[in-house]
Scaffold this active site. Structure first.
Site, PDB file in Angstrom:
ATOM      1  N   LYS A 137       0.837  -1.214   0.000  1.00 23.74           N
ATOM      2  CA  LYS A 137       0.000   0.000   0.000  1.00 23.74           C
ATOM      3  C   LYS A 137       0.865   1.255   0.000  1.00 23.74           C
ATOM      4  CE  LYS A 137      -4.275  -1.525   0.369  1.00 23.74           C
ATOM      5  NZ  LYS A 137      -5.354  -2.087   1.043  1.00 23.74           N
ATOM      6  N   LYS A 219      -3.460 -10.116  -7.334  1.00 22.99           N
ATOM      7  CA  LYS A 219      -4.714 -10.427  -6.642  1.00 22.99           C
ATOM      8  C   LYS A 219      -5.863  -9.598  -7.224  1.00 22.99           C
ATOM      9  CE  LYS A 219      -5.928  -8.545  -2.752  1.00 22.99           C
ATOM     10  NZ  LYS A 219      -6.183  -8.034  -1.415  1.00 22.99           N
ATOM     11  N   LYS A 222     -10.509  -4.907  -4.855  1.00 15.21           N
ATOM     12  CA  LYS A 222     -11.645  -3.995  -4.972  1.00 15.21           C
ATOM     13  C   LYS A 222     -11.204  -2.547  -5.138  1.00 15.21           C
ATOM     14  CE  LYS A 222     -12.738  -4.831  -0.149  1.00 15.21           C
ATOM     15  NZ  LYS A 222     -11.563  -4.406   0.598  1.00 15.21           N
TER      16      LYS A 222
END
Ligand code: TYM
Length: 357
Positions: A137, A219, A222
């Site tokens: 992140k 992955k 969302k």
């Protein structure tokens, strides 16, 4: 699950205490959450919610919308509110009956933030710094590497440990955070005695890591945009079919449906999805598509997903129109959750030496 009285009144906490002491069933407890940082994907469904719903009858279950975790990355406030409610509607539509499961919004249960702070003082810098998700992140949000992003696992440990669960069902990517929760809980218990139960992560055998349809080495996420090969729970059938038809298959010359994660990641990902939604084994899938090639396989996976998601999408859309019902669910859920969480928090505050309120 434990039967709690259905009421919104504050005085009910005392009554609850009596009822729970008298009737608490020895069911094991399960807890998990999802960040409403994006619309729920097929990955979140197969890696998490589907497995929650399948175990709802045999456990005392707590599931929440992790809105406090969502703001570690900048969110549009209106979108965050909408997605939090939509996520609740989707939990219910996926089979989490609010009568049998405690469904709540994380920020409505203040004990999460309070225990999160305490656990920050028992989580080591080096441990937090090793978290893969923090590294990923930070790389993606280089202009906003905030303290919350770094200490996120302490809040997640609080989310879990407050409820003393036996099992934490998560996808593969969250296993590291559950393991850090163990380390924090053991450290705390080592100093103060058995305060926290040490929970086990539950990672499904099939579907623990659903990959992007256009990049099967990443992955399905969302928080990515549409072009990144994700399928949303609320996507209409034509969009789902389009996504599967353009799914990347492998550049081998074989054109054969065979599970081989290393050498055929695209086809293996599609097989995983097909297996998770139909319950068929990889062997059965290989036999079903023998000699048919990817051209037949991709739309077949799309159709299976459309059929699996159709009732969820329809029910969630219906529920979204009934805001009063959703409000009653999350209010009751927060009340039940807060009751359980407070017990743990009080114990922790006493152990660390805070003067009782
Ligand atoms: P989150 O919101 O990123 O994901 C929610 C759940 O869905 C699983 N998941 C997947 N599984 C398979 N394939 C995928 N592509 C995929 N994408 C997501 C995740 O593993 C997760 O189980 N920190 C957590 C939320 C959280 C939490 C908690 C979970 C906060 N507090 C306490 C358990 C217990 C998170 O960001 O998950």
């Amino acid at each position: 699950m434990v039967k709690y009285p259905k009421t919104n009144s504050k005085e009910s906490v005392t009554i609850m205490s009596e009822i729970i002491t008298e009737t608490a069933a020895p069911k094991k407890r399960m807890l998990s959450g999802i960040k409403p940082s994006g619309d729920l994907t097929l990955g979140s469904y197969l890696g998490a919610v589907k497995n929650w719903a399948e175990r709802a009858d045999s456990y005392d279950c707590f599931y929440f919308m992790a809105d406090m975790h969502a703001i570690t990355v900048r969110q549009n406030p209106a979108d965050l509110r909408r997605r939090t409610l939509e996520q609740l509607a989707q939990y219910i539509a996926c089979g989490l009956d609010p009568e049998k499961n405690t469904l709540f919004i994380q920020s409505h249960v203040h004990q999460h933030a309070e225990l999160g702070w305490v656990l920050n003082c028992y989580a080591m810098f080096g441990e937090l710094n090793r978290m893969t998700q923090f590294k990923d992140k930070s790389a993606k949000n280089a202009d906003n590497i905030n303290g919350g992003l770094f200490t996120y696992p302490s809040l997640m440990a609080a989310d879990i440990l407050l409820y003393q669960p036996d099992l934490v069902p998560v996808g593969e990517d969250q296993k590291q955070h559950v393991e850090l929760t163990h380390a924090i809980a053991r450290r705390f218990n080592g100093v103060y005695g058995d305060v926290f139960k040490i929970p086990e992560p539950f990672v499904p055998k099939v579907g623990a890591r659903i990959m992007s349809l256009t990049n099967p080495t990443a992955k399905m996420s969302k928080s990515e945009n549409e072009d990144t090969g994700r399928v949303l729970l609320m996507d209409p059938p034509e969009v789902i079919m389009r996504q599967f038809k353009r799914a990347i298959t492998d550049s081998d010359t074989e054109n054969c449906v065979r599970y081989d994660k290393e050498n055929k990641p695209g086809v293996s990902n599609l097989m995983t999805i097909y297996s998770a939604v139909t319950g068929k084994t990889f062997q059965e899938i290989e036999a079903e598509f023998a000699g048919q090639g990817y051209g037949k396989f991709k739309p077949a996976v799309g159709e299976a997903v459309v059929e699996a998601l159709r009732p969820i999408r329809e029910e969630a859309s219906k529920l979204m129109k009934d805001k009063a019902y959703l409000e009653s669910v999350y209010r009751n859920g927060a009340e039940k959750a807060s009751f359980v969480a407070e017990k743990t928090l009080r114990k922790v505050y006493k152990k660390v030496g805070f003067v009782a309120r």
